[in-house]
Design a protein around this motif. Structure first.
Motif, PDB file in Angstrom:
ATOM      1  N   GLN A   1     -36.306 -13.748  28.623  1.00 45.53           N
ATOM      2  CA  GLN A   1     -37.294 -15.091  29.830  1.00 45.53           C
ATOM      3  C   GLN A   1     -38.236 -13.086  31.439  1.00 45.53           C
ATOM      4  OE1 GLN A   1     -38.404 -17.894  28.994  1.00 45.53           O
ATOM      5  NE2 GLN A   1     -37.801 -16.570  26.920  1.00 45.53           N
ATOM      6  N   GLU A   2     -37.991 -14.674  32.372  1.00 46.03           N
ATOM      7  CA  GLU A   2     -38.959 -13.048  33.356  1.00 46.03           C
ATOM      8  C   GLU A   2     -37.782 -14.264  34.626  1.00 46.03           C
ATOM      9  OE1 GLU A   2     -41.886 -11.760  35.976  1.00 46.03           O
ATOM     10  OE2 GLU A   2     -41.916 -12.013  34.013  1.00 46.03           O
ATOM     11  N   ASN A   3     -37.654 -12.841  35.265  1.00 46.97           N
ATOM     12  CA  ASN A   3     -36.733 -13.080  36.480  1.00 46.97           C
ATOM     13  C   ASN A   3     -34.986 -13.903  36.173  1.00 46.97           C
ATOM     14  OD1 ASN A   3     -37.914 -12.317  38.905  1.00 46.97           O
ATOM     15  ND2 ASN A   3     -39.450 -14.548  38.519  1.00 46.97           N
ATOM     16  N   GLU A   4     -34.604 -13.509  34.575  1.00 48.10           N
ATOM     17  CA  GLU A   4     -33.199 -13.227  34.054  1.00 48.10           C
ATOM     18  C   GLU A   4     -32.780 -12.004  33.719  1.00 48.10           C
ATOM     19  OE1 GLU A   4     -32.769 -17.021  31.315  1.00 48.10           O
ATOM     20  OE2 GLU A   4     -33.494 -18.012  32.818  1.00 48.10           O
ATOM     21  N   GLY A   5     -31.362 -11.901  33.999  1.00 50.99           N
ATOM     22  CA  GLY A   5     -31.115 -10.950  32.892  1.00 50.99           C
ATOM     23  C   GLY A   5     -30.815 -10.839  31.625  1.00 50.99           C
ATOM     24  N   LYS A   6     -31.057 -10.256  30.709  1.00 48.94           N
ATOM     25  CA  LYS A   6     -30.163  -9.940  29.516  1.00 48.94           C
ATOM     26  C   LYS A   6     -29.222  -9.119  29.165  1.00 48.94           C
ATOM     27  CE  LYS A   6     -32.440 -10.443  24.321  1.00 48.94           C
ATOM     28  NZ  LYS A   6     -30.854 -11.452  23.491  1.00 48.94           N
ATOM     29  N   LEU A   7     -28.021  -9.232  28.439  1.00 49.12           N
ATOM     30  CA  LEU A   7     -27.087  -8.302  28.123  1.00 49.12           C
ATOM     31  C   LEU A   7     -27.689  -7.864  26.613  1.00 49.12           C
ATOM     32  CD1 LEU A   7     -24.779  -6.659  27.951  1.00 49.12           C
ATOM     33  CD2 LEU A   7     -23.165  -8.630  26.751  1.00 49.12           C
ATOM     34  N   VAL A   8     -28.205  -6.536  27.502  1.00 50.64           N
ATOM     35  CA  VAL A   8     -28.369  -5.258  25.522  1.00 50.64           C
ATOM     36  C   VAL A   8     -27.439  -4.564  25.079  1.00 50.64           C
ATOM     37  CG1 VAL A   8     -30.912  -6.946  25.949  1.00 50.64           C
ATOM     38  CG2 VAL A   8     -30.274  -4.280  26.511  1.00 50.64           C
ATOM     39  N   HIS A   9     -28.062  -4.336  24.360  1.00 53.51           N
ATOM     40  CA  HIS A   9     -26.681  -2.983  23.786  1.00 53.51           C
ATOM     41  C   HIS A   9     -27.721  -1.606  23.107  1.00 53.51           C
ATOM     42  CE1 HIS A   9     -23.704  -5.823  23.130  1.00 53.51           C
ATOM     43  NE2 HIS A   9     -23.192  -5.583  23.031  1.00 53.51           N
ATOM     44  N   ALA A  10     -27.389  -0.211  23.337  1.00 53.66           N
ATOM     45  CA  ALA A  10     -27.863   0.497  23.212  1.00 53.66           C
ATOM     46  C   ALA A  10     -27.287   1.441  22.895  1.00 53.66           C
ATOM     47  CB  ALA A  10     -28.604   1.573  24.550  1.00 53.66           C
ATOM     48  N   GLY A  11     -26.748   2.207  21.372  1.00 53.35           N
ATOM     49  CA  GLY A  11     -26.148   3.063  21.415  1.00 53.35           C
ATOM     50  C   GLY A  11     -24.778   2.224  21.574  1.00 53.35           C
ATOM     51  N   THR A  12     -24.052   2.397  21.907  1.00 51.12           N
ATOM     52  CA  THR A  12     -22.591   2.183  22.039  1.00 51.12           C
ATOM     53  C   THR A  12     -22.025   2.079  23.732  1.00 51.12           C
ATOM     54  OG1 THR A  12     -21.645   4.239  23.007  1.00 51.12           O
ATOM     55  CG2 THR A  12     -21.487   4.237  21.046  1.00 51.12           C
TER      56      THR A  12
END
Length: 111
Positions: free
Chosen positions: A17-28
């Motif tokens: 969503q616009e103006n909100e953070g999101k935890l994501v995983h890239a590799g480890t």
């Protein structure tokens, strides 16, 4: 093709969503992904000052604030707006077919 980075699919565009953070995983790696003014930005998830999770911090324009001590980090450059001795790592982001990809450097140096 970017030979300096390996790109990882982290989510679909509709998942952020616009103006909100999101935890994501890239590799480890656990990273904080943001959508601001229609552009995606990705920085390290942990605050280099207090270890707070930046993906959970409030977003004010291009600044994300650490939820622990409210220190601000510019998601475009990683610069700390509270204390210039600190900096967060930034990562390139690209989109393709509705998917968001984040690039991690192809080096053996720790990030």
């Amino acid at each position: 093709m970017d030979s300096e980075h390996t790109f990882y699919k982290v989510c679909r565009e509709e998942e952020i969503q616009e103006n909100e953070g999101k935890l994501v995983h890239a590799g480890t790696k656990k990273l904080a992904l943001f959508l601001v003014e229609g552009q995606y930005y990705c920085i390290q998830n942990f605050c280099p000052h207090a270890g707070g999770f930046l993906a959970l911090g409030p977003v004010e324009g291009f600044i994300v604030r650490c939820p622990r001590h409210a220190w601000g980090f510019d998601m475009r450059s990683g610069a700390c707006k509270t204390n210039p001795r600190y900096e967060a790592n930034c990562y390139p982001v690209k989109t393709q077919d509705g998917e968001i990809w984040v690039g991690l450097p192809n080096s053996t140096d720790p990030l």
